[in-house]
Write a protein that holds these residues in place. Structure first.
Motif: not given
Lengths: 93, 326
Positions: A17, A45, A47, A72, A75-76, A79-80, A82-83, B116-117, B164, B166-167, B169, B224, B310, B326
């Motif tokens: 993090l 990633y 998604a 949208q 916001a995604f 949230k992600y 860190h990825l 997707f969120l 958390q 996570k998906i 594929i 993807t 999704y 952490r």
């Protein structure tokens, strides 16, 4: 809840993090380029790739939805974060 | 885990929330409880791929989950799946194959709000391949014991903040070097395609090409790869049908051939993902890759009539893993 017989916890991978830099605001032109398919990028990633691709299809059907679609995707990313650190760096630098 | 139905019953009676994949008769015999299920007799097990009418694949929710909720969805309510999925956690959704709900989800999920969120994965319930068209695939809502063939069921798992989901594929297919193919409209079937800006009848374009319909069409969604499995190809009738929709405006290429499916999965599954809290793979990989008795690595689960990461995917392995903050 009942005890699971599978102690998943011992297999968990830690999320690092490290707080990333603040994401650019909705008005930053890269968000619009991303949605409109003018900024081609292969995401690390899955998604993220799927979301941006689907938002592009929605934008093509109705370009007036752009501000909503930017909200949208941002916001995604929030949230992600860190990825998506590497992707953000490539897209916005 | 691949288990006897007695073991599944024991878990349910012991109040462990579970997701169960099994033959219809086995699912009907389970007691009420915090579980969801879907019919399918194909599995990837520790000893390899197998068809079983006596055993189930049961996936337990981790004990540290804050709570679970079972919900059923119909054509009117399925668009809420993303909004209903917990803010921090994951949702496993099972839909009956060939239902109107399956169709609606396949066509419209990409534009469902919040999808997707959140972390929404799952699978499409099916039957033995010999029973397609004779027996309707079913899903089960454990708390009420309902067996449904027109509704879907979801298990929403709420996780503590420090975890958390996570998906992931795993797609062993790559786009081939052939033409980019587009379709004039979105849907599960097409009679025409667009190649190089020119419109062709499916029969005229695909007839001479003699394509291997066991290989999917692959689209590149910004890195993807998303597959669409070909269900039937009727050259004289100029009609192609699919197990997932093709979307207007999306560019597809027919996949490159895959030599050994089991080896390809072994090579493609990342080694550092830990244990999955959910996994499924596609029955067409089982069928076309001759996976009976063959192992594909540590990720095991039902081999299904479609995978949900999704949105609806085909010929893909989908998994959900957890990480700790952490």
């Amino acid at each position: 809840m009942a005890e699971s017989s599978r102690p998943y916890v011992r297999h968990l991978t830690p999320i690092v993090l490290t707080p990333g830099p603040e994401l650019p605001p909705d008005e930053h032109p890269v968000w619009a380029k991303l949605i409109a398919g003018h900024a081609t990028h292969e995401f690390s990633y899955p998604a993220a790739g799927m979301l941006v691709f689907n938002l592009n299809l929605q934008w093509r059907r109705d370009p007036s939805k752009l501000p909503l679609l930017i909200k949208q995707v941002r916001a995604f990313f929030q949230k992600y974060q860190h990825l998506l650190g590497g992707d953000v760096q490539k897209l916005f630098s | 885990m691949f288990a006897s139905i007695e073991k599944v019953r024991e878990l349910i009676v012991g109040k462990t929330p579970v997701i169960v994949a099994a033959d219809e008769a086995l699912l009907r015999s389970l007691p009420a409880g915090n579980w969801i299920g879907g019919t399918i007799p194909y599995f990837m097990t520790p000893s390899g791929g197998q068809v079983s009418h006596t055993h189930a694949f049961v996936t337990e929710v981790p004990a540290f989950a804050r709570g679970v909720r079972v919900a059923s969805y119909d054509e009117q309510t399925i668009s809420r799946i993303g909004a209903d999925s917990p803010e921090n956690g994951y949702t496993i959704l099972i839909l009956p194959a060939f239902s109107a709900l399956h169709r609606r989800f396949a066509l419209e999920a990409p534009s469902f709000e919040y999808l997707f969120l959140k972390v929404v994965a799952g699978w499409i319930a099916g039957t033995h391949l010999d029973d397609v068209g004779k027996v309707a695939p079913k899903v089960f809502a454990g708390p009420t014991g309902e067996m449904l063939d027109a509704k879907g069921v979801a298990l929403h798992v709420d996780l503590p903040r420090e975890y958390q989901a996570k998906i992931g594929i795993v797609n062993i297919f790559e786009q081939g070097d052939g033409d980019e193919i587009q379709f004039p409209s979105t849907g599960f079937e097409a009679s025409e395609c667009i190649v190089g800006g020119q419109r062709y009848r499916i029969g005229d374009y695909l007839g001479p090409a003699k394509i291997d319909i066991r290989l999917p069409l692959v689209a590149n969604y910004n890195g993807t790869k998303c597959n669409v499995t070909i269900r039937t190809l009727d050259i004289p009738g100029s009609k192609i049908t699919f197990f997932a929709p093709v979307f207007e405006g999306v560019k597809y290429r027919h996949a490159k051939p895959v030599g050994d499916y089991a080896q390809s999965f072994l090579a493609a599954i990342p080694h550092d993902i830990g244990e999955a809290v959910f996994c499924c793979n596609c029955v067409h990989n089982y069928q076309y890759g001759n996976l009976e008795g063959r192992r594909t690595g540590t990720l095991q689960g039902p081999m299904t009539f479609g995978e949900i990461a999704y949105q609806l995917l085909n010929q893909t392995l989908v998994h959900v893993t957890l990480s700790t903050r952490r």
